[in-house]
Design a protein around this motif. Structure first.
Motif, PDB file in Angstrom:
ATOM      1  N   THR A  60       0.860  -1.227  -0.066  1.00  0.00           N
ATOM      2  CA  THR A  60      -0.085   0.017  -0.077  1.00  0.00           C
ATOM      3  C   THR A  60       0.780   1.209   0.023  1.00  0.00           C
ATOM      4  N   PRO A  61       1.988   1.608   0.803  1.00  0.00           N
ATOM      5  CA  PRO A  61       2.709   2.411   0.775  1.00  0.00           C
ATOM      6  C   PRO A  61       3.213   2.839  -0.529  1.00  0.00           C
ATOM      7  N   ILE A  62       3.962   1.583  -1.106  1.00  0.00           N
ATOM      8  CA  ILE A  62       4.556   1.556  -2.254  1.00  0.00           C
ATOM      9  C   ILE A  62       3.704   2.245  -3.616  1.00  0.00           C
ATOM     10  N   TRP A  63       2.384   1.686  -3.681  1.00  0.00           N
ATOM     11  CA  TRP A  63       1.375   2.260  -4.331  1.00  0.00           C
ATOM     12  C   TRP A  63       1.184   3.656  -4.118  1.00  0.00           C
ATOM     13  N   GLY A  64       1.080   3.973  -2.852  1.00  0.00           N
ATOM     14  CA  GLY A  64       0.776   5.268  -2.562  1.00  0.00           C
ATOM     15  C   GLY A  64       1.869   6.361  -3.287  1.00  0.00           C
ATOM     16  N   LYS A  65       2.965   6.037  -2.904  1.00  0.00           N
ATOM     17  CA  LYS A  65       4.078   6.699  -3.279  1.00  0.00           C
ATOM     18  C   LYS A  65       3.823   6.872  -4.858  1.00  0.00           C
ATOM     19  N   LEU A  66       3.834   5.695  -5.570  1.00  0.00           N
ATOM     20  CA  LEU A  66       3.720   5.903  -7.021  1.00  0.00           C
ATOM     21  C   LEU A  66       2.572   6.643  -7.666  1.00  0.00           C
ATOM     22  N   ALA A  67       1.555   6.578  -6.757  1.00  0.00           N
ATOM     23  CA  ALA A  67       0.370   7.504  -7.142  1.00  0.00           C
ATOM     24  C   ALA A  67       0.847   9.030  -6.931  1.00  0.00           C
ATOM     25  N   ASP A  68       1.850   9.421  -6.185  1.00  0.00           N
ATOM     26  CA  ASP A  68       2.176  10.652  -6.299  1.00  0.00           C
ATOM     27  C   ASP A  68       3.435  11.052  -7.495  1.00  0.00           C
ATOM     28  N   LEU A  69       3.752  10.009  -8.095  1.00  0.00           N
ATOM     29  CA  LEU A  69       4.647  10.316  -9.056  1.00  0.00           C
ATOM     30  C   LEU A  69       4.317   9.895 -10.521  1.00  0.00           C
ATOM     31  N   PHE A  70       3.352   9.098 -10.506  1.00  0.00           N
ATOM     32  CA  PHE A  70       2.927   8.205 -12.024  1.00  0.00           C
ATOM     33  C   PHE A  70       1.548   8.640 -12.060  1.00  0.00           C
ATOM     34  N   SER A  71       0.828   8.304 -13.384  1.00  0.00           N
ATOM     35  CA  SER A  71      -0.568   8.349 -13.713  1.00  0.00           C
ATOM     36  C   SER A  71      -1.260   7.399 -12.658  1.00  0.00           C
ATOM     37  N   LYS A  72      -2.130   8.036 -11.729  1.00  0.00           N
ATOM     38  CA  LYS A  72      -2.997   7.343 -11.103  1.00  0.00           C
ATOM     39  C   LYS A  72      -3.773   6.230 -11.793  1.00  0.00           C
ATOM     40  N   LYS A  73      -4.585   6.729 -12.907  1.00  0.00           N
ATOM     41  CA  LYS A  73      -5.425   5.977 -13.749  1.00  0.00           C
ATOM     42  C   LYS A  73      -4.733   4.551 -14.263  1.00  0.00           C
ATOM     43  N   LEU A  74      -3.441   4.795 -14.848  1.00  0.00           N
ATOM     44  CA  LEU A  74      -2.438   3.647 -15.095  1.00  0.00           C
ATOM     45  C   LEU A  74      -2.218   2.720 -14.148  1.00  0.00           C
ATOM     46  N   LEU A  75      -2.145   3.150 -12.609  1.00  0.00           N
ATOM     47  CA  LEU A  75      -1.667   2.370 -11.557  1.00  0.00           C
ATOM     48  C   LEU A  75      -3.145   1.505 -11.282  1.00  0.00           C
ATOM     49  N   VAL A  76      -4.139   2.209 -11.282  1.00  0.00           N
ATOM     50  CA  VAL A  76      -5.282   1.497 -10.911  1.00  0.00           C
ATOM     51  C   VAL A  76      -5.632   0.331 -11.803  1.00  0.00           C
ATOM     52  N   GLN A  77      -5.479   0.514 -12.991  1.00  0.00           N
ATOM     53  CA  GLN A  77      -5.601  -0.535 -13.954  1.00  0.00           C
ATOM     54  C   GLN A  77      -4.612  -1.663 -13.924  1.00  0.00           C
ATOM     55  N   LEU A  78      -3.550  -1.116 -13.547  1.00  0.00           N
ATOM     56  CA  LEU A  78      -2.383  -2.182 -13.241  1.00  0.00           C
ATOM     57  C   LEU A  78      -2.773  -3.073 -11.889  1.00  0.00           C
ATOM     58  N   SER A  79      -3.107  -2.369 -11.015  1.00  0.00           N
ATOM     59  CA  SER A  79      -3.234  -3.108  -9.672  1.00  0.00           C
ATOM     60  C   SER A  79      -4.598  -4.276 -10.076  1.00  0.00           C
ATOM     61  N   ILE A  80      -5.477  -3.842 -10.906  1.00  0.00           N
ATOM     62  CA  ILE A  80      -6.640  -4.670 -11.144  1.00  0.00           C
ATOM     63  C   ILE A  80      -6.043  -6.069 -11.734  1.00  0.00           C
ATOM     64  N   ILE A  81      -5.136  -5.618 -12.860  1.00  0.00           N
ATOM     65  CA  ILE A  81      -4.483  -6.816 -13.643  1.00  0.00           C
ATOM     66  C   ILE A  81      -3.873  -7.893 -12.564  1.00  0.00           C
ATOM     67  N   VAL A  82      -2.876  -7.180 -11.663  1.00  0.00           N
ATOM     68  CA  VAL A  82      -2.322  -8.102 -10.571  1.00  0.00           C
ATOM     69  C   VAL A  82      -3.469  -8.845  -9.910  1.00  0.00           C
ATOM     70  N   PHE A  83      -4.416  -8.226  -9.352  1.00  0.00           N
ATOM     71  CA  PHE A  83      -5.484  -8.869  -8.742  1.00  0.00           C
ATOM     72  C   PHE A  83      -6.056  -9.965  -9.352  1.00  0.00           C
ATOM     73  N   VAL A  84      -6.210  -9.872 -10.682  1.00  0.00           N
ATOM     74  CA  VAL A  84      -6.813 -10.927 -11.467  1.00  0.00           C
ATOM     75  C   VAL A  84      -6.007 -11.922 -11.700  1.00  0.00           C
ATOM     76  N   LEU A  85      -4.831 -11.977 -11.850  1.00  0.00           N
ATOM     77  CA  LEU A  85      -3.819 -12.943 -12.103  1.00  0.00           C
ATOM     78  C   LEU A  85      -3.664 -13.682 -10.738  1.00  0.00           C
ATOM     79  N   GLY A  86      -3.806 -13.197  -9.496  1.00  0.00           N
ATOM     80  CA  GLY A  86      -3.970 -13.833  -8.165  1.00  0.00           C
ATOM     81  C   GLY A  86      -5.333 -14.501  -7.850  1.00  0.00           C
ATOM     82  N   SER A  87      -6.105 -13.958  -8.489  1.00  0.00           N
ATOM     83  CA  SER A  87      -7.662 -14.708  -8.418  1.00  0.00           C
ATOM     84  C   SER A  87      -7.576 -15.931  -9.256  1.00  0.00           C
ATOM     85  N   VAL A  88      -7.057 -15.795 -10.391  1.00  0.00           N
ATOM     86  CA  VAL A  88      -6.950 -17.143 -11.310  1.00  0.00           C
ATOM     87  C   VAL A  88      -6.203 -18.352 -10.730  1.00  0.00           C
ATOM     88  N   LEU A  89      -5.069 -17.757 -10.159  1.00  0.00           N
ATOM     89  CA  LEU A  89      -3.928 -18.734  -9.381  1.00  0.00           C
ATOM     90  C   LEU A  89      -4.792 -19.396  -8.345  1.00  0.00           C
TER      91      LEU A  89
END
Length: 556
Positions: A60-89
């Protein structure tokens, strides 16, 4: 942004949050069945929850810091993709190690959504109006929390089986990704990027080692609470966390900004969040187990029995959000919420395997109402004190400590639960003149495979041991109340960012009257239809695109 524009931006965010929350709650009532199918123990049960919470917390702190540095929209989409991979596994898991690995991946994605949704809201909505929209978010979370156990119980009882509690989230995540792409429009200012990787490693290692120690200390086949293993693990963890504090004080872009954490409101909110995390995750994690193992209900019935707590959560989050936006006062809701959490956990601490279910429903309703008043409003209180450029880090810090509290709570209370069940079951077996070695269950959750007489003994042991979990949670919740009482309330600002306080007007010069004095003070006439009744308006006045302040006066 207008109300319509904000709602449009929130559509994809809330869809993503709904997917992540649903995937967490849909598994809750499936866990006893999963443990029986994969031959898991009570320790495994706790770690299926702890693994996801731990990964959530440290990321969470890593995502939060990235949100202050990079596009929040792109990061949200990336987090969803990571979450889906975990769900399938997780849905494909054939043993406990694979399931735990999948839960870690899910937790990494959930950490992103936890930090980023709050950060985006903090970037587009002023604090005074944020309570209203936080209420919407609380409502979505409440619906997901309510629908998850019901849907999960239905899936487990159906021919689909427990694996579809993980697979179901995949199409929902695809829909959330599409909505985010279409609806979310956020400006992003590029700036120099510096990621605190050393701090991230120290944070992950220090917290993980502490939780591993808690989970296995005092268990047969591992090590005692007072042993050289305990000294080594705890000592190493403390050294790593001390190094983390040192590193964070030196780097330019700390993963956990100490400057923000040292601020009074943030520091006290963090203390309260840790205590609330322990009470919330630690106690509610074992409710589904109580309904199914101790009381003998099916997974679907267990989901229905969770509805009173969800109804209380929904009422607390939506109601407090609307009232806060209207009146700008939030501390009273934090105090009321902590009192209700203490009352709810304290009352639940009187439960056993024969408690009337109406009373159980009342107890968890009070607990849910308190949680609804607390969760979003602690984040709101902190966001009101930081600049918009630090909203990501500040929101992530609160979510981090709350989730760490939850992970610690699940680990510690899981260890207490395991020890208590073993002790009570052994006493029950001896009272029934059954040799303890013939009990057959040990630390297993596959109670249905035992003879009926022994089943009754273990169900009673689980039911009575659950009370201990809530009693400990009630004591911990008192810490949250003390912290909340010392938080200093600040009126919610109406601007997105903190505006510098304008200099005090200089004394009027001789001969200066009327319009000339007004111009010298820097305060222009008010814009028709705009209020200047509160001192807050002056303190928040900032330059606008027209070159005049929000009050209508010329900029310096």
């Amino acid at each position: 942004m207008s109300h319509r524009q904000i709602l449009q931006a929130l559509t994809g965010l809330l869809a993503a949050l709904f997917t992540a929350m649903l995937s967490t709650t849909i598994v809750a009532n499936a866990l006893p069945t999963i443990m029986a199918d994969l031959h898991g123990t009570q320790t495994d049960f706790a770690w299926v929850v702890t693994a996801a919470l731990l990964a959530n917390a440290v990321s969470t702190p890593i995502w939060g810091k990235l949100a202050d540095l990079f596009s929040k929209k792109l990061l949200v989409q990336l987090s969803i993709i990571v979450f889906v991979l975990g769900s399938v596994l997780a849905g494909l898991a054939e043993n406990m190690p694979v399931l735990l690995t999948a839960r870690v991946i899910q937790g990494l994605g959930m950490g992103g959504l936890t930090a980023l949704v709050q950060a985006v809201i903090g970037s587009i909505i002023p604090p005074r109006e944020r309570g209203r929209y936080s209420g919407y978010m609380g409502a979505v979370m409440a619906v997901a929390t309510a629908g998850g156990p019901l849907l999960g119980g239905f899936i487990v009882d159906s021919p689909l089986g427990w694996r579809w509690t993980f697979f179901l989230c995949v199409p929902l995540a695809v829909v959330a990704l599409f909505l985010l792409q279409v609806t979310l429009r956020l400006p992003h200012t590029r700036r120099k990027v510096s990621i605190d990787w050393l701090g991230s490693i120290l944070l992950t290692a220090g917290v993980s080692l502490l939780l591993i120690w808690v989970s296995f200390a005092g268990k047969d086949g591992y090590y005692d609470w007072l042993s050289w293993q305990t000294a080594a693990m705890v000592g190493t963890s403390l050294v790593l966390l001390a190094l983390l504090v040192f590193v964070e004080s030196k780097v330019s872009e700390p993963i956990i900004p100490l400057k923000i954490i040292r601020e009074r409101t943030t520091a006290l909110s963090i203390v309260a969040s840790v205590a609330v995390g322990i009470a919330m995750f630690g106690s509610t994690t074992f409710l589904g187990q109580y309904f199914q193992i101790a009381r003998g209900f099916s997974p679907t019935e267990a989901g229905l029995l969770m509805l009173p707590m969800i109804a209380g959560n929904l009422m607390g989050s939506v109601g407090s959000g609307q009232l806060i936006s209207r009146f700008g006062k939030w501390k009273r809701f934090l105090i009321a919420g902590t009192i209700m959490v203490i009352a709810g956990t304290g009352l639940a601490g009187s439960m056993d395997h024969e408690t009337d279910m109406l009373l159980v429903s009342l107890y968890i309703f009070v607990l849910g109402l308190g949680m609804g008043l607390l969760m979003q409003n602690l984040v709101l209180a902190v966001q009101n004190t930081v600049k918009v450029s630090q909203v990501g880090s500040a929101s992530a810090s609160i979510a981090f400590f709350r989730t760490v509290g939850g992970a610690v709570g699940v680990s510690v209370l899981g260890a207490v639960m395991s020890s208590s069940v073993s002790s009570r079951a052994a006493d029950g077996l001896r009272a029934a003149n059954i040799p303890v070695s013939d009990g057959g269950a040990g630390d297993s959750l596959d109670i249905g495979s035992l003879p009926p007489a022994i089943q009754g003994i273990f169900r009673a042991a689980y039911g009575d041991a659950t009370a201990t979990i809530f009693q400990i949670s009630a004591v911990v919740s008192v810490v949250a109340l003390i912290a909340v009482l010392f938080i200093k309330e600040q009126v919610l600002r109406r601007t997105l960012d903190i505006q510098p306080t304008p200099p005090a007007p200089t004394p009027a010069q001789p001969g200066m009257t009327g319009a000339s004095e007004l111009m010298h003070s820097g305060a222009g006439p008010t814009v028709p239809g705009e209020s200047r009744s509160a001192p807050e308006s002056a303190g928040n006045a900032g330059p606008t695109s027209s070159g005049r302040t929000a009050d209508g006066g010329p900029t310096a």
